[in-house]
Write a protein that holds these residues in place. Structure first.
Motif, PDB file in Angstrom:
ATOM      1  N   LYS A  27      -5.828 -19.309   8.704  1.00  0.00           N
ATOM      2  CA  LYS A  27      -7.157 -19.760   9.005  1.00  0.00           C
ATOM      3  C   LYS A  27      -7.756 -18.697  10.184  1.00  0.00           C
ATOM      4  CE  LYS A  27      -6.082 -24.671   8.406  1.00  0.00           C
ATOM      5  NZ  LYS A  27      -6.378 -24.612   6.904  1.00  0.00           N
ATOM      6  N   GLY A  28      -9.149 -18.616  10.034  1.00  0.00           N
ATOM      7  CA  GLY A  28      -9.897 -17.701  10.904  1.00  0.00           C
ATOM      8  C   GLY A  28     -11.226 -18.321  11.443  1.00  0.00           C
ATOM      9  N   PRO A  29     -11.610 -17.906  12.469  1.00  0.00           N
ATOM     10  CA  PRO A  29     -12.914 -18.528  13.179  1.00  0.00           C
ATOM     11  C   PRO A  29     -14.019 -18.435  12.136  1.00  0.00           C
ATOM     12  CG  PRO A  29     -11.838 -16.879  14.584  1.00  0.00           C
ATOM     13  CD  PRO A  29     -11.353 -16.629  13.266  1.00  0.00           C
ATOM     14  N   ILE A  30     -15.057 -19.382  12.299  1.00  0.00           N
ATOM     15  CA  ILE A  30     -15.984 -19.318  11.429  1.00  0.00           C
ATOM     16  C   ILE A  30     -17.417 -19.195  12.220  1.00  0.00           C
ATOM     17  CG2 ILE A  30     -17.777 -20.873  10.209  1.00  0.00           C
ATOM     18  CD1 ILE A  30     -15.344 -22.662   9.591  1.00  0.00           C
ATOM     19  N   ASP A  31     -18.287 -18.423  12.145  1.00  0.00           N
ATOM     20  CA  ASP A  31     -19.406 -18.108  13.010  1.00  0.00           C
ATOM     21  C   ASP A  31     -20.554 -19.182  12.762  1.00  0.00           C
ATOM     22  OD1 ASP A  31     -18.305 -15.862  13.920  1.00  0.00           O
ATOM     23  OD2 ASP A  31     -19.486 -14.479  12.082  1.00  0.00           O
ATOM     24  N   GLY A  32     -21.262 -19.530  13.975  1.00  0.00           N
ATOM     25  CA  GLY A  32     -22.214 -20.488  14.019  1.00  0.00           C
ATOM     26  C   GLY A  32     -21.952 -21.907  13.833  1.00  0.00           C
ATOM     27  N   SER A  33     -22.906 -22.642  13.564  1.00  0.00           N
ATOM     28  CA  SER A  33     -22.610 -24.021  13.426  1.00  0.00           C
ATOM     29  C   SER A  33     -21.797 -24.575  12.485  1.00  0.00           C
ATOM     30  CB  SER A  33     -24.206 -24.911  13.599  1.00  0.00           C
ATOM     31  OG  SER A  33     -23.950 -26.182  13.423  1.00  0.00           O
ATOM     32  N   VAL A  34     -20.758 -25.407  12.643  1.00  0.00           N
ATOM     33  CA  VAL A  34     -19.878 -25.951  11.572  1.00  0.00           C
ATOM     34  C   VAL A  34     -19.889 -27.390  11.375  1.00  0.00           C
ATOM     35  CG1 VAL A  34     -17.430 -25.501  10.867  1.00  0.00           C
ATOM     36  CG2 VAL A  34     -18.607 -23.893  12.473  1.00  0.00           C
ATOM     37  N   ARG A  35     -19.904 -27.894  10.254  1.00  0.00           N
ATOM     38  CA  ARG A  35     -19.980 -29.507  10.016  1.00  0.00           C
ATOM     39  C   ARG A  35     -18.560 -30.001   9.990  1.00  0.00           C
ATOM     40  NH1 ARG A  35     -22.604 -33.775  10.314  1.00  0.00           N
ATOM     41  NH2 ARG A  35     -22.348 -35.329   8.665  1.00  0.00           N
ATOM     42  N   ILE A  36     -18.473 -30.811  10.827  1.00  0.00           N
ATOM     43  CA  ILE A  36     -17.066 -31.687  10.575  1.00  0.00           C
ATOM     44  C   ILE A  36     -17.531 -32.906  10.085  1.00  0.00           C
ATOM     45  CG2 ILE A  36     -15.469 -32.537  12.404  1.00  0.00           C
ATOM     46  CD1 ILE A  36     -15.225 -29.502  12.494  1.00  0.00           C
ATOM     47  N   GLY A  37     -16.376 -33.342   9.163  1.00  0.00           N
ATOM     48  CA  GLY A  37     -16.775 -34.700   8.295  1.00  0.00           C
ATOM     49  C   GLY A  37     -15.274 -35.409   8.769  1.00  0.00           C
ATOM     50  N   PRO A  38     -15.241 -36.431   7.865  1.00  0.00           N
ATOM     51  CA  PRO A  38     -14.146 -37.448   7.842  1.00  0.00           C
ATOM     52  C   PRO A  38     -12.871 -36.599   7.643  1.00  0.00           C
ATOM     53  CG  PRO A  38     -15.775 -38.482   6.793  1.00  0.00           C
ATOM     54  CD  PRO A  38     -16.317 -37.092   7.030  1.00  0.00           C
ATOM     55  N   TYR A  39     -12.728 -35.525   6.585  1.00  0.00           N
ATOM     56  CA  TYR A  39     -11.730 -34.936   6.402  1.00  0.00           C
ATOM     57  C   TYR A  39     -11.643 -33.575   7.022  1.00  0.00           C
ATOM     58  CZ  TYR A  39     -10.659 -38.431   3.021  1.00  0.00           C
ATOM     59  OH  TYR A  39     -10.489 -39.770   2.307  1.00  0.00           O
ATOM     60  N   GLY A  40     -12.475 -33.506   8.170  1.00  0.00           N
ATOM     61  CA  GLY A  40     -12.055 -32.082   8.831  1.00  0.00           C
ATOM     62  C   GLY A  40     -13.289 -31.140   8.669  1.00  0.00           C
ATOM     63  N   VAL A  41     -12.970 -29.849   8.928  1.00  0.00           N
ATOM     64  CA  VAL A  41     -13.913 -28.866   8.878  1.00  0.00           C
ATOM     65  C   VAL A  41     -14.446 -28.534   7.162  1.00  0.00           C
ATOM     66  CG1 VAL A  41     -14.177 -26.107   9.185  1.00  0.00           C
ATOM     67  CG2 VAL A  41     -12.782 -27.751  10.723  1.00  0.00           C
ATOM     68  N   ARG A  42     -15.731 -28.591   7.375  1.00  0.00           N
ATOM     69  CA  ARG A  42     -16.252 -28.231   5.918  1.00  0.00           C
ATOM     70  C   ARG A  42     -15.889 -27.092   5.481  1.00  0.00           C
ATOM     71  NH1 ARG A  42     -22.125 -29.580   4.965  1.00  0.00           N
ATOM     72  NH2 ARG A  42     -21.477 -31.664   4.678  1.00  0.00           N
ATOM     73  N   SER A  43     -15.244 -26.625   4.347  1.00  0.00           N
ATOM     74  CA  SER A  43     -14.867 -25.525   3.732  1.00  0.00           C
ATOM     75  C   SER A  43     -13.490 -25.253   3.970  1.00  0.00           C
ATOM     76  CB  SER A  43     -15.700 -24.250   4.185  1.00  0.00           C
ATOM     77  OG  SER A  43     -15.303 -23.701   5.461  1.00  0.00           O
ATOM     78  N   ASP A  44     -12.821 -26.109   4.592  1.00  0.00           N
ATOM     79  CA  ASP A  44     -11.333 -25.720   5.108  1.00  0.00           C
ATOM     80  C   ASP A  44     -10.579 -26.635   3.795  1.00  0.00           C
ATOM     81  OD1 ASP A  44      -9.083 -24.919   6.245  1.00  0.00           O
ATOM     82  OD2 ASP A  44      -8.792 -26.826   7.400  1.00  0.00           O
ATOM     83  N   VAL A  45      -9.381 -26.273   3.667  1.00  0.00           N
ATOM     84  CA  VAL A  45      -8.360 -26.904   2.472  1.00  0.00           C
ATOM     85  C   VAL A  45      -6.995 -26.726   3.116  1.00  0.00           C
ATOM     86  CG1 VAL A  45      -9.797 -25.899   0.679  1.00  0.00           C
ATOM     87  CG2 VAL A  45      -7.957 -24.807   1.425  1.00  0.00           C
ATOM     88  N   GLN A  46      -6.340 -27.815   2.359  1.00  0.00           N
ATOM     89  CA  GLN A  46      -4.870 -27.867   2.707  1.00  0.00           C
ATOM     90  C   GLN A  46      -4.208 -27.654   1.627  1.00  0.00           C
ATOM     91  OE1 GLN A  46      -6.764 -30.829   3.585  1.00  0.00           O
ATOM     92  NE2 GLN A  46      -7.425 -29.856   5.490  1.00  0.00           N
ATOM     93  N   ALA A  47      -3.024 -26.886   1.504  1.00  0.00           N
ATOM     94  CA  ALA A  47      -2.315 -26.724   0.284  1.00  0.00           C
ATOM     95  C   ALA A  47      -1.303 -27.836  -0.016  1.00  0.00           C
ATOM     96  CB  ALA A  47      -1.606 -25.603   0.142  1.00  0.00           C
ATOM     97  N   SER A  48      -0.634 -28.401   0.805  1.00  0.00           N
ATOM     98  CA  SER A  48       0.219 -29.526   0.708  1.00  0.00           C
ATOM     99  C   SER A  48      -0.583 -30.749   1.579  1.00  0.00           C
ATOM    100  CB  SER A  48       1.475 -29.223   1.446  1.00  0.00           C
ATOM    101  OG  SER A  48       2.232 -30.414   1.486  1.00  0.00           O
TER     102      SER A  48
END
Length: 183
Positions: A27-48
């Motif tokens: 994972k790495g930092p995202i610039d600017g404003s980042v949306r946080i929703g019920p499942y976490g950071v928008r655009s993040d994923v989990q493999a497991s």
């Protein structure tokens, strides 16, 4: 004043010798404003998703102070996201949190501490090299685990946002009281 150092999301899925075949720990930092929703950071994923993600593990927070400890121990720089965290924070002892403790990040987002991270072999493989051997035990024994968080109120955050503990249930177990050593 506790603050948000960085909001992080997966940079790329990487091959991994574990049962899933890939890992999203990079994972790495995202610039600017980042949306946080019920499942976490928008655009993040989990493999497991069996072990990561979901409503009770929507976000993982790690402190700058704990990262500095490991930088000294490992003799290398460990930038935001290196621990697989979504939120790198500064000035907040995340390991002293209580289960059910709530934090407001910025003007709107509110999160709740649900459980400590349980380090795994994927994390050990990510550490790599001579430091990987015994990493799970070493990381566990240092008791610098960081919490998983549930999103109570969604919104947007950005690096530099203030973090305020808005509720601390004094009768609840501490984060480290809930840790179960995986070995």
């Amino acid at each position: 004043m506790p603050r948000l150092v960085a909001v992080c999301a997966v940079r790329q899925l990487r091959p991994d010798s574990g049962p899933v075949g890939v890992t999203a720990i990079d994972k790495g930092p995202i610039d600017g404003s980042v949306r946080i929703g019920p499942y976490g950071v928008r655009s993040d994923v989990q493999a497991s998703r069996k072990h990561h993600g979901g409503l009770d593990k929507a976000l993982y927070a790690y402190s700058q102070e704990d990262a500095a400890y490991w930088e000294s121990e490992l003799g290398r720089e460990l930038p935001p996201g290196w621990f697989g965290e979504n939120l790198r924070v500064d000035g907040l002892d995340v390991n002293d949190a209580r289960i059910g403790e709530r934090w407001r990040i910025g003007d709107r987002v509110e999160v709740e501490v649900t459980m400590p991270r349980t380090p795994c072999q994927t994390f050990a493989r990510w550490v790599g090299g001579p430091d990987a051997r015994g990493w799970v035990k070493r990381f566990s024994n240092a008791r610098r685990l960081g919490p998983y968080l549930r999103v109570v109120r969604a919104g947007s955050v950005r690096a530099g946002d203030e973090i305020v503990v808005v509720h601390r249930p004094d009768d609840a177990p501490g984060l480290l009281d809930r840790y179960v050593d995986p070995e």
